[in-house]
Every structure is written in structure tokens, then in C-alpha cells.
Design an enzyme around this catalytic site. Structure first.
Site, PDB file in Angstrom:
ATOM      1  CB  CYS A   1      -3.115   9.600  -3.436  1.00  0.00           C
ATOM      2  SG  CYS A   1      -4.542   9.320  -2.346  1.00  0.00           S
TER       3      CYS A   1
ATOM      4  CE  LYS B   1      -3.418   2.830   0.568  1.00  0.00           C
ATOM      5  NZ  LYS B   1      -4.338   3.108  -0.567  1.00  0.00           N
TER       6      LYS B   1
HETATM    7  O1  LIG Z   1      -7.501   6.492  -1.313  1.00  0.00           O
HETATM    8  C1  LIG Z   1      -6.412   5.871  -1.449  1.00  0.00           C
HETATM    9  O2  LIG Z   1      -5.735   5.418  -0.506  1.00  0.00           O
HETATM   10  C2  LIG Z   1      -5.933   5.714  -2.852  1.00  0.00           C
HETATM   11  N1  LIG Z   1      -6.881   5.377  -3.773  1.00  0.00           N
HETATM   12  C3  LIG Z   1      -6.574   5.288  -5.102  1.00  0.00           C
HETATM   13  O3  LIG Z   1      -7.449   4.970  -5.942  1.00  0.00           O
HETATM   14  N2  LIG Z   1      -5.319   5.544  -5.531  1.00  0.00           N
HETATM   15  C4  LIG Z   1      -4.326   5.882  -4.664  1.00  0.00           C
HETATM   16  O4  LIG Z   1      -3.178   6.118  -5.102  1.00  0.00           O
HETATM   17  C5  LIG Z   1      -4.648   5.975  -3.265  1.00  0.00           C
HETATM   18 CL1  LIG Z   1      -3.377   6.388  -2.159  1.00  0.00          CL
END
Ligand SMILES: O=C(O)c1[nH]c(=O)[nH]c(=O)c1Cl
Length: 308
Positions: free
Chosen positions: A127, A44
Site C-alpha cells: 500500500c 479490500k
Molecule cells: O490507498 C489504498 O487504500 C490503496 N491503494 C492502492 O493503490 N494500493 C493499495 O494496496 C492500497 Cl491499500
């Protein structure tokens, strides 16, 4: 059929792996990825401090795709730095995904994570779900500044996870930025940011954060993902390896990414919806597709899509 691949000199036993964010936050999830047929373990995206993430519901799957506004829930970079040596025991590359809530976070995290020696580091510029934070990847100057700062502290292969771009002018601008930052691989695309899914029966949005706005994934974004893979493959003439992410739900979708220039594919939505068994299915389907088309490996068909 040979489904292995090599990216920036690192050998992947399979060209299909998880996308950062899908089933990869906790130690148990990461170990399970190590024990699965996944071609790599991708963490993650990590931040300086551990995070709970956004209020729930923050993920919703539907026929055709998914919407998420997770809000970067993760253990914090120190925890992943400690986990990396254990994760490297599974005979597949470990990709550490680095994020941050501000520009200074990125080199701080990257320096410590680099010392833990993941096989590759992926810098997440895309993000879309931190309220009030625009995506760095949509700001070329900020992207260049940040990539140059983290490049200085990263000695393993460094890649960048990009958001979708929707105009050739943007592909060109970002291509020049990437060309100036000694990037070893690209990963595109992240989710299509700030979509909105509505439940007509309840007359409600389906996720809680940001008024229901969230990143889209799955089948509905495949055509956007393929366009971005193809655009950057052409800009770099296949010289920078690209991980194709977005809309891979079966072996044929993966094949399409390879035809457009990908050297590997990552999966998010299909993993969240189907579980780790998806890797076996995707590999079998991809192998069958390659065999049917007379290709001996994914490398053979890379970039072979024909124009009319
Ligand atoms: O809400 C998120 O954690 C998230 N959700 C996404 O769809 N892409 C990302 O790079 C991230 Cl970091």
C-alpha cells in the site's frame, strides 16, 4: 474456450477477477461481485480498525489510467471475518486481502481471517498511500520477517501482493525472500506508487491526500506490470502461480499477461471506470483472442511469450 484456472489447488471458474480495492469494500459491493461474472471475490485490504480512509478527492480517472490515494478505507478485519462464510456461497473463491498499519497488525489479522476460512489469503505488502508509511515491499528484510510471521498463522494458500520493482537486482532479492517464506502464489503489481497527475487548466493536482501523490493504475502501468510478471515467472520457472495485475483494460491486455506467465488476472481501474459489466466484456474479448491465436485455454498460452 476454457477461461477457468487453478491457483494453489483452488479452482477459479474464470481467470478474471477484481483487484483488491476495486468495488470490494462494503458487504453490498462484495455480494455484487459474487453475483457478477468475476472469477473470484477479492476483499479490500483490511486493517485492525475500520477506516474512513484519506480525504476526498482521493481517486481520479483519466484517459490512460487512474491515480488513487484511498488510504485503506475498509470495514476492519472483524467485519470481513464475519462476511467470509456468506461470500463463499457464490461458487467462486474468496480471497481475503490482509494489510495493516504496522508489522504486528498482519499476524493479528491473518490469524482471525484464516479461521474464517477464505479460499486464499493475499498479504498486501504494497500500500503506497498511508502518509509517513513506506511500502513494506520495498524493504526486503521487513518483507521476509512479516511473511514468516503470517505464514505461521495461515493454513489456507497464502499469496503476496507486491509493488512494482524497476531493477533486476530487486527482482532477484525479492525472489530469494519469497523463496524462503513458503508463498503459494504471487500477485503483481500493485499501483505504481506516488505518481502525480496535474490538471493544466485549473493548475492543480487532482487528488487531495499527500499533495496529490498517489498510486497509478490502468493502461499507463501495463508495461511495468508485464515486466514484473515476466521477471518473477522466470525466477520461479513457472512453479509459483502469478496473478497478473496492472493495465488490463481489454482481452488482449489480459492475453499479454498470460503470455508473460500469469495464471489469472485482476482488474482495478477498468472496473472502477466501467463497472461490473467489464467482466463479461473482458471474458468475451479474451476468449476471442485465444480462439484467434489457436489456444484452447489460458493455461495453454501461459509463459509462451517469445524473446528475440
Ligand atoms: O490507498 C489504498 O487504500 C490503496 N491503494 C492502492 O493503490 N494500493 C493499495 O494496496 C492500497 Cl491499500
Amino acid at each position: 474456450t476454457d477461461l477457468s484456472t487453478t491457483i494453489a489447488g483452488v479452482k477459479f471458474p474464470s481467470c478474471v477477477m477484481n483487484a483488491a480495492g476495486a468495488l470490494c469494500v462494503t458487504r453490498d459491493e462484495l455480494v455484487a461481485l459474487g453475483k457478477s461474472r468475476a472469477g473470484a471475490i477479492v476483499t479490500k485490504s483490511m486493517t485492525v480498525e475500520a477506516r474512513q480512509g484519506n480525504p476526498e478527492p482521493r481517486y481520479y480517472g483519466f484517459p490512460g489510467g487512474s491515480i488513487n490515494s484511498m488510504g485503506l478505507p475498509n470495514l476492519g478485519y472483524r467485519a470481513y471475518a464475519e462476511l467470509i462464510p456468506e461470500l463463499k456461497q457464490f461458487g467462486k473463491p474468496v480471497i481475503a486481502s490482509v494489510a495493516g498499519l504496522c508489522e504486528d497488525d498482519f499476524p493479528t489479522i491473518a490469524a482471525v481471517i484464516n479461521a474464517a476460512k477464505p479460499d486464499l489469503i493475499e498479504v498486501n505488502l504494497s500500500c503506497p498511500n498511508i502518509p509517513g508509511k513506506p511500502q513494506i515491499g520495498y524493504d526486503p528484510e521487513a518483507s521476509e520477517r512479516l511473511l514468516k510471521r503470517v505464514r505461521k498463522v495461515i493454513t489456507v494458500p497464502m499469496g503476496v501482493k507486491l509493488p512494482p520493482y524497476f531493477d533486476p537486482a530487486h527482482h532477484e532479492v525479492m525472489g530469494k525472500v519469497i523463496g524462503r517464506c513458503e508463498v503459494d502464489f504471487l500477485n503483481m503489481i500493485n499501483s505504481v506508487g506516488n505518481g502525480l497527475v496535474v490538471d493544466p487548466d485549473r493548475e492543480e493536482v487532482v487528488i487531495k491526500p499527500k499533495g496529490g501523490f498517489g498510486g497509478l493504475g490502468g493502461t499507463i502501468i501495463k508495461a511495468v506490470a508485464l515486466a514484473n510478471v515476466r521477471a518473477f515467472y522466470k525466477i520461479f520457472q513457472g512453479k509459483i502461480p502469478i496473478i497478473g495485475t496492472g493495465g488490463v483494460m481489454n482481452g488482449v491486455d489480459a492475453f499479454e499477461h498470460f503470455l508473460c506467465g500469469a495464471s489469472a488476472v485482476q482488474v482495478g481501474t477498468v472496473l472502477v471506470e466501467e463497472g461490473l459489466g467489464a467482466f463479461g466484456r473482458l471474458e468475451a474479448e479474451l476468449a476471442a483472442q485465444l480462439k484467434k491465436k489457436g489456444y484452447g485455454s489460458v493455461t495453454e498460452c501461459r509463459g509462451k511469450v517469445k524473446e528475440l
